[in-house]
Each structure stands twice: as structure tokens, then as C-alpha cells.
Design a protein around this motif. Sequence first.
Motif, PDB file in Angstrom:
ATOM      1  N   GLY A  63      31.905  58.280  79.421  1.00 28.69           N
ATOM      2  CA  GLY A  63      30.908  57.223  79.366  1.00 28.69           C
ATOM      3  C   GLY A  63      30.494  56.712  80.735  1.00 28.69           C
ATOM      4  N   MET A  64      29.300  56.136  80.769  1.00 29.20           N
ATOM      5  CA  MET A  64      28.769  55.445  81.953  1.00 29.20           C
ATOM      6  C   MET A  64      28.272  54.094  81.464  1.00 29.20           C
ATOM      7  SD  MET A  64      26.361  58.154  84.030  1.00 29.20           S
ATOM      8  CE  MET A  64      25.060  57.909  82.872  1.00 29.20           C
ATOM      9  N   ILE A  65      28.690  53.041  82.149  1.00 32.13           N
ATOM     10  CA  ILE A  65      28.272  51.694  81.754  1.00 32.13           C
ATOM     11  C   ILE A  65      27.557  51.038  82.927  1.00 32.13           C
ATOM     12  CG2 ILE A  65      29.048  49.430  80.981  1.00 32.13           C
ATOM     13  CD1 ILE A  65      31.526  50.828  79.800  1.00 32.13           C
ATOM     14  N   ASN A  66      26.344  50.543  82.651  1.00 34.53           N
ATOM     15  CA  ASN A  66      25.573  49.801  83.644  1.00 34.53           C
ATOM     16  C   ASN A  66      25.084  48.518  82.993  1.00 34.53           C
ATOM     17  OD1 ASN A  66      25.521  51.812  85.822  1.00 34.53           O
ATOM     18  ND2 ASN A  66      24.342  53.009  84.379  1.00 34.53           N
ATOM     19  N   PHE A  67      25.196  47.430  83.715  1.00 34.61           N
ATOM     20  CA  PHE A  67      24.720  46.155  83.183  1.00 34.61           C
ATOM     21  C   PHE A  67      23.201  46.120  83.282  1.00 34.61           C
ATOM     22  CE2 PHE A  67      23.770  41.561  83.525  1.00 34.61           C
ATOM     23  CZ  PHE A  67      24.313  41.159  82.307  1.00 34.61           C
ATOM     24  N   HIS A  68      22.544  45.824  82.169  1.00 31.76           N
ATOM     25  CA  HIS A  68      21.086  45.734  82.111  1.00 31.76           C
ATOM     26  C   HIS A  68      20.728  44.258  82.199  1.00 31.76           C
ATOM     27  CE1 HIS A  68      16.976  46.203  80.719  1.00 31.76           C
ATOM     28  NE2 HIS A  68      17.107  47.515  80.858  1.00 31.76           N
ATOM     29  N   GLU A  69      20.273  43.830  83.380  1.00 33.69           N
ATOM     30  CA  GLU A  69      20.029  42.408  83.636  1.00 33.69           C
ATOM     31  C   GLU A  69      18.950  41.801  82.749  1.00 33.69           C
ATOM     32  OE1 GLU A  69      19.638  41.340  87.749  1.00 33.69           O
ATOM     33  OE2 GLU A  69      21.222  42.725  88.336  1.00 33.69           O
ATOM     34  N   ASP A  70      17.889  42.548  82.450  1.00 32.50           N
ATOM     35  CA  ASP A  70      16.800  42.013  81.624  1.00 32.50           C
ATOM     36  C   ASP A  70      17.287  41.573  80.243  1.00 32.50           C
ATOM     37  OD1 ASP A  70      15.130  42.520  83.715  1.00 32.50           O
ATOM     38  OD2 ASP A  70      14.148  44.251  82.792  1.00 32.50           O
ATOM     39  N   HIS A  71      18.219  42.330  79.681  1.00 35.99           N
ATOM     40  CA  HIS A  71      18.724  42.021  78.339  1.00 35.99           C
ATOM     41  C   HIS A  71      20.093  41.346  78.374  1.00 35.99           C
ATOM     42  CE1 HIS A  71      15.405  44.293  76.759  1.00 35.99           C
ATOM     43  NE2 HIS A  71      15.798  45.398  77.351  1.00 35.99           N
ATOM     44  N   GLU A  72      20.697  41.277  79.551  1.00 37.94           N
ATOM     45  CA  GLU A  72      22.048  40.756  79.729  1.00 37.94           C
ATOM     46  C   GLU A  72      23.039  41.466  78.819  1.00 37.94           C
ATOM     47  OE1 GLU A  72      22.178  36.476  79.654  1.00 37.94           O
ATOM     48  OE2 GLU A  72      20.734  36.310  81.289  1.00 37.94           O
ATOM     49  N   LEU A  73      22.881  42.800  78.766  1.00 39.22           N
ATOM     50  CA  LEU A  73      23.743  43.660  77.958  1.00 39.22           C
ATOM     51  C   LEU A  73      24.165  44.865  78.791  1.00 39.22           C
ATOM     52  CD1 LEU A  73      21.650  43.722  74.652  1.00 39.22           C
ATOM     53  CD2 LEU A  73      23.811  42.504  75.008  1.00 39.22           C
ATOM     54  N   ASP A  74      25.250  45.498  78.362  1.00 40.74           N
ATOM     55  CA  ASP A  74      25.663  46.756  78.977  1.00 40.74           C
ATOM     56  C   ASP A  74      24.853  47.895  78.375  1.00 40.74           C
ATOM     57  OD1 ASP A  74      27.580  45.758  80.697  1.00 40.74           O
ATOM     58  OD2 ASP A  74      29.232  46.018  79.276  1.00 40.74           O
ATOM     59  N   LEU A  75      24.315  48.739  79.227  1.00 38.68           N
ATOM     60  CA  LEU A  75      23.644  49.956  78.806  1.00 38.68           C
ATOM     61  C   LEU A  75      24.684  51.066  78.931  1.00 38.68           C
ATOM     62  CD1 LEU A  75      20.972  51.298  77.962  1.00 38.68           C
ATOM     63  CD2 LEU A  75      20.497  51.632  80.387  1.00 38.68           C
ATOM     64  N   VAL A  76      25.064  51.667  77.803  1.00 40.99           N
ATOM     65  CA  VAL A  76      26.180  52.613  77.778  1.00 40.99           C
ATOM     66  C   VAL A  76      25.670  54.005  77.426  1.00 40.99           C
ATOM     67  CG1 VAL A  76      28.403  53.163  76.728  1.00 40.99           C
ATOM     68  CG2 VAL A  76      27.738  50.766  77.055  1.00 40.99           C
ATOM     69  N   HIS A  77      25.916  54.944  78.338  1.00 37.59           N
ATOM     70  CA  HIS A  77      25.622  56.354  78.099  1.00 37.59           C
ATOM     71  C   HIS A  77      26.942  57.004  77.704  1.00 37.59           C
ATOM     72  CE1 HIS A  77      21.581  56.558  80.082  1.00 37.59           C
ATOM     73  NE2 HIS A  77      22.024  55.397  80.544  1.00 37.59           N
ATOM     74  N   SER A  78      26.989  57.569  76.509  1.00 37.14           N
ATOM     75  CA  SER A  78      28.219  58.184  76.008  1.00 37.14           C
ATOM     76  C   SER A  78      28.006  59.672  75.775  1.00 37.14           C
ATOM     77  CB  SER A  78      28.642  57.537  74.683  1.00 37.14           C
ATOM     78  OG  SER A  78      28.880  56.165  74.851  1.00 37.14           O
ATOM     79  N   LEU A  79      29.056  60.435  76.012  1.00 38.54           N
ATOM     80  CA  LEU A  79      29.051  61.869  75.769  1.00 38.54           C
ATOM     81  C   LEU A  79      30.397  62.240  75.172  1.00 38.54           C
ATOM     82  CD1 LEU A  79      27.829  64.743  76.112  1.00 38.54           C
ATOM     83  CD2 LEU A  79      28.828  64.757  78.411  1.00 38.54           C
ATOM     84  N   VAL A  80      30.376  62.878  74.004  1.00 40.02           N
ATOM     85  CA  VAL A  80      31.602  63.353  73.361  1.00 40.02           C
ATOM     86  C   VAL A  80      31.507  64.873  73.283  1.00 40.02           C
ATOM     87  CG1 VAL A  80      33.029  63.305  71.286  1.00 40.02           C
ATOM     88  CG2 VAL A  80      31.825  61.229  72.015  1.00 40.02           C
ATOM     89  N   LEU A  81      32.486  65.542  73.874  1.00 38.21           N
ATOM     90  CA  LEU A  81      32.547  67.005  73.853  1.00 38.21           C
ATOM     91  C   LEU A  81      33.755  67.415  73.018  1.00 38.21           C
ATOM     92  CD1 LEU A  81      31.861  67.555  77.649  1.00 38.21           C
ATOM     93  CD2 LEU A  81      30.263  67.956  75.762  1.00 38.21           C
TER      94      LEU A  81
END
Length: 166
Positions: free
Chosen positions: A39-57
Motif C-alpha cells: 500500500g501507499m498512503i498519502n494525505f489528501h488535504e482537500d478532503h482531509e482524508l487518506d488516499l490509499v493505493h492498495s495492491l494485493v498479489l
Amino acid sequence: MSKQKPIAIFFMLLVSVLTLGCTDSGDDFNHAGLYGSWGMINFHEDHELDLVHSLVLNQDGSYQRSITYRDPESGDLVGYSHFQEGSFTLEGETIAFEAEKDLYIGNEAAWGNMDDLIEMEINSGGQPLSSTLEYREEGSKLAIITECNDVMSAMCVPDPVYSKIS
């Protein structure tokens, strides 16, 4: 003169052994830690939420990718922006993803429930997306490096570097 012949044979054998020993077929690239969740987690300031990119292999050659919004304090799922699943193949350091289902949220919203996602048409005649894998920080990070594709401008985004989750 007879001393030079064994030296020449020894030298030829040494060159042969070194040449064969230095070939890199890519078959010995160790994927022992590849399978599982990344996973990659970046805070999205406009929404005040974490934007999470997930990959399951998965070891059976299937994968799931998603982009979700999550509450930064609790980690609870707020909604999906993108979801994709399919199969992948490995050859040395190269991974090829072939999507079987690709869902995204329309332009009206940043996220939604899984039922709100719209199915994207998959080009069945297209080639799988090939990328190069690069393990970093002793296998705790995974970079997926994809060459920029001028036709698909979306492929010109920075290469993701995932952190191992499980």
C-alpha cells in the motif's frame, strides 16, 4: 613450448567459466516476499482524508488494485475511487498485469461505494501492461516501474513505491 599449451587451455577454461557465470537470465530474481498486500498512503488535504493505493498479489497469479479514501485516524473506508482485478505473470524482474475487471468513479464524485463505480471497457486484444519490479529497503518497499506510454498519457505518472502491509 609444451608449457604454453596448458596455460592456454587453462585460460580458455577460465574465460568460459566466467562468461557462463556472468550471464543474467533473470530467472534467479527472488520473489519470495512479493505476494501479499502492498500500500501507499498519502494525505489528501482537500478532503482531509487518506488516499490509499492498495495492491494485493496472490500466489495463484491473481491481483487486485484499488484507490480508496480512508479516515486518517481510524483507517475506516470512506469510499472507492478505482478498483481493478485480473491476473499477472512474472518473468525475472518483469511483471505483466492483465486486467479482467476495471471500475472507476465518474466525474461527479471523488469516491463512492463499490456499487457506484462504473465499469471501464477492457480492450481484449491489447497487450498486458508490463512493468519492472524493484525491491527497496530490504524488501519492505516495492517499486513498479512502467515506461511512459505517449498514447496513454495516464501511464506517464510517477512510478508507485508501495510499502509491505502483509
